[in-house]
Design an enzyme around this catalytic site. Sequence first.
Site, mmCIF file in Angstrom:
data_model
loop_
_atom_site.group_PDB
_atom_site.id
_atom_site.type_symbol
_atom_site.label_atom_id
_atom_site.label_comp_id
_atom_site.label_asym_id
_atom_site.label_seq_id
_atom_site.Cartn_x
_atom_site.Cartn_y
_atom_site.Cartn_z
ATOM 1 N N LYS A 188 0.986 -1.227 0.084
ATOM 2 C CA LYS A 188 -0.058 -0.121 -0.050
ATOM 3 C C LYS A 188 0.903 1.070 -0.132
ATOM 4 O O LYS A 188 1.502 1.506 0.904
ATOM 5 C CB LYS A 188 -0.786 -0.122 1.313
ATOM 6 C CG LYS A 188 -2.053 1.168 1.222
ATOM 7 C CD LYS A 188 -1.617 2.096 2.199
ATOM 8 C CE LYS A 188 -2.172 3.147 2.042
ATOM 9 N NZ LYS A 188 -2.013 4.246 1.253
ATOM 10 N N GLU A 264 9.358 1.468 10.700
ATOM 11 C CA GLU A 264 10.647 2.264 10.459
ATOM 12 C C GLU A 264 9.982 3.736 10.417
ATOM 13 O O GLU A 264 9.187 4.141 9.634
ATOM 14 C CB GLU A 264 11.242 2.269 9.043
ATOM 15 C CG GLU A 264 11.549 0.726 8.617
ATOM 16 C CD GLU A 264 12.768 0.232 9.583
ATOM 17 O OE1 GLU A 264 13.656 0.982 9.694
ATOM 18 O OE2 GLU A 264 12.850 -0.768 9.652
ATOM 19 N N CYS A 299 14.030 10.826 6.009
ATOM 20 C CA CYS A 299 14.135 10.378 7.378
ATOM 21 C C CYS A 299 15.149 10.506 8.479
ATOM 22 O O CYS A 299 15.088 11.064 9.589
ATOM 23 C CB CYS A 299 13.439 9.056 7.751
ATOM 24 S SG CYS A 299 14.777 7.865 6.784
ATOM 25 N N GLU A 398 9.500 16.255 15.096
ATOM 26 C CA GLU A 398 9.845 16.086 13.622
ATOM 27 C C GLU A 398 9.131 17.005 12.706
ATOM 28 O O GLU A 398 8.097 16.829 12.926
ATOM 29 C CB GLU A 398 9.748 14.659 13.196
ATOM 30 C CG GLU A 398 10.147 14.556 11.873
ATOM 31 C CD GLU A 398 10.051 12.994 11.221
ATOM 32 O OE1 GLU A 398 8.736 12.529 11.492
ATOM 33 O OE2 GLU A 398 10.740 12.467 10.668
HETATM 34 P P1 NAD Z 1 2.303 8.360 7.506
HETATM 35 O O1 NAD Z 1 2.373 7.634 8.697
HETATM 36 O O2 NAD Z 1 1.252 9.609 7.347
HETATM 37 O O3 NAD Z 1 1.915 7.563 6.050
HETATM 38 C C1 NAD Z 1 2.521 6.410 5.941
HETATM 39 C C2 NAD Z 1 1.850 5.368 5.224
HETATM 40 O O4 NAD Z 1 0.813 4.883 6.305
HETATM 41 C C3 NAD Z 1 1.137 5.894 4.097
HETATM 42 O O5 NAD Z 1 1.203 4.987 2.998
HETATM 43 C C4 NAD Z 1 -0.534 6.189 4.603
HETATM 44 O O6 NAD Z 1 -1.320 6.085 3.763
HETATM 45 C C5 NAD Z 1 -0.489 5.014 5.472
HETATM 46 N N1 NAD Z 1 -1.362 5.195 6.770
HETATM 47 C C6 NAD Z 1 -1.865 6.225 7.148
HETATM 48 N N2 NAD Z 1 -2.819 5.905 8.138
HETATM 49 C C7 NAD Z 1 -2.896 4.814 8.427
HETATM 50 C C8 NAD Z 1 -3.811 3.898 9.216
HETATM 51 N N3 NAD Z 1 -4.586 4.308 10.058
HETATM 52 N N4 NAD Z 1 -3.409 2.734 8.899
HETATM 53 C C9 NAD Z 1 -2.674 2.073 7.960
HETATM 54 N N5 NAD Z 1 -1.684 2.782 7.306
HETATM 55 C C10 NAD Z 1 -1.959 4.133 7.347
HETATM 56 O O7 NAD Z 1 3.611 9.012 7.278
HETATM 57 P P2 NAD Z 1 4.052 10.098 5.712
HETATM 58 O O8 NAD Z 1 3.495 11.303 6.212
HETATM 59 O O9 NAD Z 1 3.664 9.398 4.386
HETATM 60 O O10 NAD Z 1 5.631 9.597 5.808
HETATM 61 C C11 NAD Z 1 6.355 10.576 6.702
HETATM 62 C C12 NAD Z 1 7.141 9.808 7.887
HETATM 63 O O11 NAD Z 1 7.663 8.811 7.601
HETATM 64 C C13 NAD Z 1 7.937 10.839 8.605
HETATM 65 O O12 NAD Z 1 7.702 10.588 10.231
HETATM 66 C C14 NAD Z 1 9.427 10.219 8.275
HETATM 67 O O13 NAD Z 1 10.244 10.348 9.116
HETATM 68 C C15 NAD Z 1 9.062 8.807 8.256
HETATM 69 N N6 NAD Z 1 10.064 8.000 7.485
HETATM 70 C C16 NAD Z 1 10.995 7.207 8.267
HETATM 71 C C17 NAD Z 1 11.742 6.299 7.348
HETATM 72 C C18 NAD Z 1 12.689 5.347 8.150
HETATM 73 O O14 NAD Z 1 13.459 4.824 7.358
HETATM 74 N N7 NAD Z 1 12.823 5.336 9.393
HETATM 75 C C19 NAD Z 1 11.936 6.618 6.028
HETATM 76 C C20 NAD Z 1 11.264 7.750 5.280
HETATM 77 C C21 NAD Z 1 10.046 8.109 6.095
#
Ligand code: NAD
Length: 494
Positions: A188, A264, A299, A398
């Site tokens: 997804k 992650e 990230c 963040e």
């Molecule tokens: P997010 O958590 O909003 O969304 C991530 C994914 O989760 C998306 O596909 C979203 O549709 C899905 N999602 C959202 N709500 C959900 C739910 N209730 N149930 C299941 N899935 C759901 O994050 P984002 O804004 O897309 O990404 C940014 C974040 O990702 C930042 O915090 C960043 O630091 C982190 N990140 C971490 C790494 C790492 O390797 N640690 C790498 C890249 C990004």
Amino acid sequence: MDQPSIDALRAQAVAPRGHFINGAYHFGETGAQMEVLSPIDGQPLTQIADGIAADVDAAVRAARVAFEDGRWSRMSPSTRKNVLLKLADLIEGRALELAVLGVRDNGTEINMALKAEAYSAAATFRYYAEAIDKLYGQVAPTSEDVLGLIHHAPVGVVGAIVPWNFPLMIGSWKIAPALAMGNSVVLKPSETASLSLLKIAELAAEAGVPDGVFNVITGKGAMVGEALALSMDVDIMVFTGSGGTGRRLLEYSARSNLKRCYLELGGKSANIVFSDAPDLAEAAKVSAAGIFRNSGQVCVAGSRLLVQEDIYEDFVTEITRHAQAFRVGDPLDLNSQIGAVHSLPELEANLRFVTQAEAEGAERRTGGDRILTDTGGYYMAPTVMAGVKETDTLFQNEVFGPVLAVTPFKDEAEAIRLANATVYGLAGGVWTANLSRAHRMIAGIRAGVVHVNTYGGADLTVPLGGVGQSGNGHDKSLHALEKYTNLKTAWIKL
Ligand code: NAD
């Protein structure tokens, strides 16, 4: 194969895309679609399927059937390897097309998207393909009358949820090792960065990944993401995204089949500059890139800069100069060094962080504004906030945008204390010419990766994962394969 130019690719209309289930595109049970806006100009780019739980069920069913009948899971390792190597070649052959499509969807600057997205995805598939027929099980040191064999069995159906930053790179970090180990996958992507990953599913089918083995479901996180994570027939979840969503995944697991969840998550990484750094000019240049490239939407971004008191003022001046020198603009222009912020809500949240930081006493040295508004796109000037205190919102939270928090420190002990004064533990950086100090800092900083005299750029050969509220899993390197297998013992009486 000759690739069309960036301008030709940007001019192409993007046809609406459905889910990719069982080897074909489908618009799903309801046929509902959602609009995709391009951050380059804020204009509609295309439509994607707005999935519901029934679509997730269909994808999981297809993945389960494919796994159980062994069309991929029991394919010989060398054949599986060749299919994934072919996929890597196909990705490489379409690198520019994939990169431009991704940039139009999420705004990353094209130079970075080519390297960190398209070519990195190809390299990831190649790396894990090569591992397939080189991993052995084990024979246990038992007594002579028994034989203990330890197998690495595939887990079954892998559910993967990824964010909008670097979708191809992060998606491949999960899809490639999962497929390499013989699993089926339901992916997804983020609702705001699905297009390039849908294309990968198409290329996987072309490379010979059998139908049903790799499926992509698009739509809202709270709908399709939740349904995937709640599914009783998904064996593990692998996730990259925010801490809030990661927390929900653990709840979904507890409410369903106790599937393992590898998370992650975000970070607030400290990049620490000592006055004995070997080259302070280089430290300022690399540190600026380490927070501002991809508009800070990385990230591991070094979003907290800790600077030793005796060089503090000079170093802040230098990094401010670098921040002002970046060319922010159209991400499809090869001269742009920084592209667009991913979405309007993200841009507005970034600006609120700046206002809040000022209200809490930080000093804005540069940036803090939306720029290039006449383009209709979402652009923000690289921002340096100095004098940020440990208790400030900007020190603790963040932003995930181009906003740097700078804080002075006195000595090594204070640097370590400040670095660790956060719930996160993703990355860190240390600039020093003192080898003993570098080792003490590596040991002292609570993080999954610590850079020394550089920042970022760690390649596929080393794991990436966080501690604390930055997560509990690892992507990249051979260690990532462990997530996608179950240890299985055969105990044989001789
Ligand atoms: P997010 O958590 O909003 O969304 C991530 C994914 O989760 C998306 O596909 C979203 O549709 C899905 N999602 C959202 N709500 C959900 C739910 N209730 N149930 C299941 N899935 C759901 O994050 P984002 O804004 O897309 O990404 C940014 C974040 O990702 C930042 O915090 C960043 O630091 C982190 N990140 C971490 C790494 C790492 O390797 N640690 C790498 C890249 C990004």
